[in-house]
Write a protein that holds these residues in place. Structure first.
Motif, PDB file in Angstrom:
ATOM      1  N   ALA A 179      58.771  68.765 -28.319  1.00  0.00           N
ATOM      2  CA  ALA A 179      60.119  68.989 -27.401  1.00  0.00           C
ATOM      3  C   ALA A 179      59.990  67.886 -26.626  1.00  0.00           C
ATOM      4  O   ALA A 179      59.182  67.524 -25.762  1.00  0.00           O
ATOM      5  N   VAL A 180      61.229  67.049 -26.733  1.00  0.00           N
ATOM      6  CA  VAL A 180      61.337  65.770 -25.715  1.00  0.00           C
ATOM      7  C   VAL A 180      62.381  65.909 -24.867  1.00  0.00           C
ATOM      8  O   VAL A 180      63.531  66.661 -25.386  1.00  0.00           O
ATOM      9  N   GLY A 181      62.527  65.526 -23.894  1.00  0.00           N
ATOM     10  CA  GLY A 181      63.693  65.319 -22.903  1.00  0.00           C
ATOM     11  C   GLY A 181      63.722  65.979 -21.776  1.00  0.00           C
ATOM     12  O   GLY A 181      62.657  66.085 -21.025  1.00  0.00           O
ATOM     13  N   ASP A 182      65.045  66.918 -21.413  1.00  0.00           N
ATOM     14  CA  ASP A 182      64.916  67.652 -20.159  1.00  0.00           C
ATOM     15  C   ASP A 182      64.305  68.903 -20.386  1.00  0.00           C
ATOM     16  O   ASP A 182      64.838  69.921 -20.622  1.00  0.00           O
TER      17      ASP A 182
ATOM     18  N   PRO B 145      70.919  67.413 -30.674  1.00  0.00           N
ATOM     19  CA  PRO B 145      71.635  68.597 -30.617  1.00  0.00           C
ATOM     20  C   PRO B 145      72.905  68.510 -31.682  1.00  0.00           C
ATOM     21  O   PRO B 145      73.450  67.214 -31.691  1.00  0.00           O
ATOM     22  N   GLY B 146      73.256  69.369 -32.497  1.00  0.00           N
ATOM     23  CA  GLY B 146      74.171  69.325 -33.606  1.00  0.00           C
ATOM     24  C   GLY B 146      73.599  68.997 -34.868  1.00  0.00           C
ATOM     25  O   GLY B 146      74.257  69.243 -35.867  1.00  0.00           O
TER      26      GLY B 146
ATOM     27  N   PHE C   4      68.648  70.785 -20.185  1.00  0.00           N
ATOM     28  CA  PHE C   4      67.880  71.804 -20.188  1.00  0.00           C
ATOM     29  C   PHE C   4      68.929  73.206 -20.688  1.00  0.00           C
ATOM     30  O   PHE C   4      68.364  74.151 -21.115  1.00  0.00           O
ATOM     31  N   ALA C   5      70.277  73.017 -20.370  1.00  0.00           N
ATOM     32  CA  ALA C   5      71.126  74.091 -20.802  1.00  0.00           C
ATOM     33  C   ALA C   5      71.742  74.204 -22.174  1.00  0.00           C
ATOM     34  O   ALA C   5      72.047  75.045 -22.751  1.00  0.00           O
ATOM     35  N   ASP C   6      71.027  73.148 -22.865  1.00  0.00           N
ATOM     36  CA  ASP C   6      71.287  73.026 -24.355  1.00  0.00           C
ATOM     37  C   ASP C   6      70.235  73.666 -25.460  1.00  0.00           C
ATOM     38  O   ASP C   6      69.074  73.297 -25.416  1.00  0.00           O
TER      39      ASP C   6
ATOM     40  N   GLU D 139      60.253  65.428 -33.704  1.00  0.00           N
ATOM     41  CA  GLU D 139      60.771  65.441 -32.306  1.00  0.00           C
ATOM     42  C   GLU D 139      62.184  66.330 -32.210  1.00  0.00           C
ATOM     43  O   GLU D 139      63.032  66.182 -32.961  1.00  0.00           O
ATOM     44  N   VAL D 140      62.304  67.334 -31.292  1.00  0.00           N
ATOM     45  CA  VAL D 140      63.514  67.789 -30.994  1.00  0.00           C
ATOM     46  C   VAL D 140      63.881  67.527 -29.591  1.00  0.00           C
ATOM     47  O   VAL D 140      63.141  67.738 -28.496  1.00  0.00           O
TER      48      VAL D 140
END
Length: 152
Positions: free
Chosen positions: A94-97, A47-48, A71-73, A65-66
């Motif tokens: 897509a990775v992460g939450d 992010p950013g 989840f809110a971002d 990878e993003v």
């Protein structure tokens, strides 16, 4: 010493994939490092980060990878769309939450692989990917919008 976050996700962590080619299994670098190297083939957008910085390098990238740390971002959706609209054809992961209710939207923006931090229920995910047969906005997935369907 290498931090786990610097390595990207493992192919074993990819839960859903909508591609027929080989899963990218090499570590990712940051956007800044990718722009400074000539041999980087996998990058991780945080992010950013500005996805537009990668546009000159799309032809050599096999994997982007993003990261969705929350989840809110939603900034990762924009990164995906920027890359796909610029012609990126490699794996967009897509990775992460990553949550069930985001899957269909992420897929429409151009994501073709998903590595959620917490594995998702397979049946719920398949229903989520197929949630909306008809769509209003034009996106990367190539489906005709309701407006286009009305005028056929």
């Amino acid at each position: 010493m290498t931090d786990r976050d610097d390595l990207g996700t493992s192919p074993d962590e990819v839960q859903f994939r909508f591609r027929d080619d080989e899963v990218a299994d090499h570590g990712t670098v940051t956007v800044d490092a990718c722009c400074d190297q000539t041999n980087a083939t996998a990058v991780r957008i945080e992010p950013g980060d500005d996805a537009r910085a990668l546009l000159p390098f799309l032809d050599r990238l096999a994997l982007v990878e993003v990261n969705f740390p929350s989840f809110a971002d939603g900034r990762g959706y924009s990164s995906a769309r920027i890359l796909r609209e610029a012609g990126y054809t490699g794996e967009l992961r897509a990775v992460g939450d990553v949550l069930i209710d985001q899957l269909s939207h992420m897929r429409r923006c151009g994501f073709d692989a998903f590595a959620p931090d917490t594995p998702l229920d397979e049946d719920d995910a398949q229903r989520a990917f197929a949630t909306w047969d008809n769509v209003y906005q034009t996106t990367i997935d190539g489906r005709k919008t309701i407006q286009e369907l009305r005028h056929e």
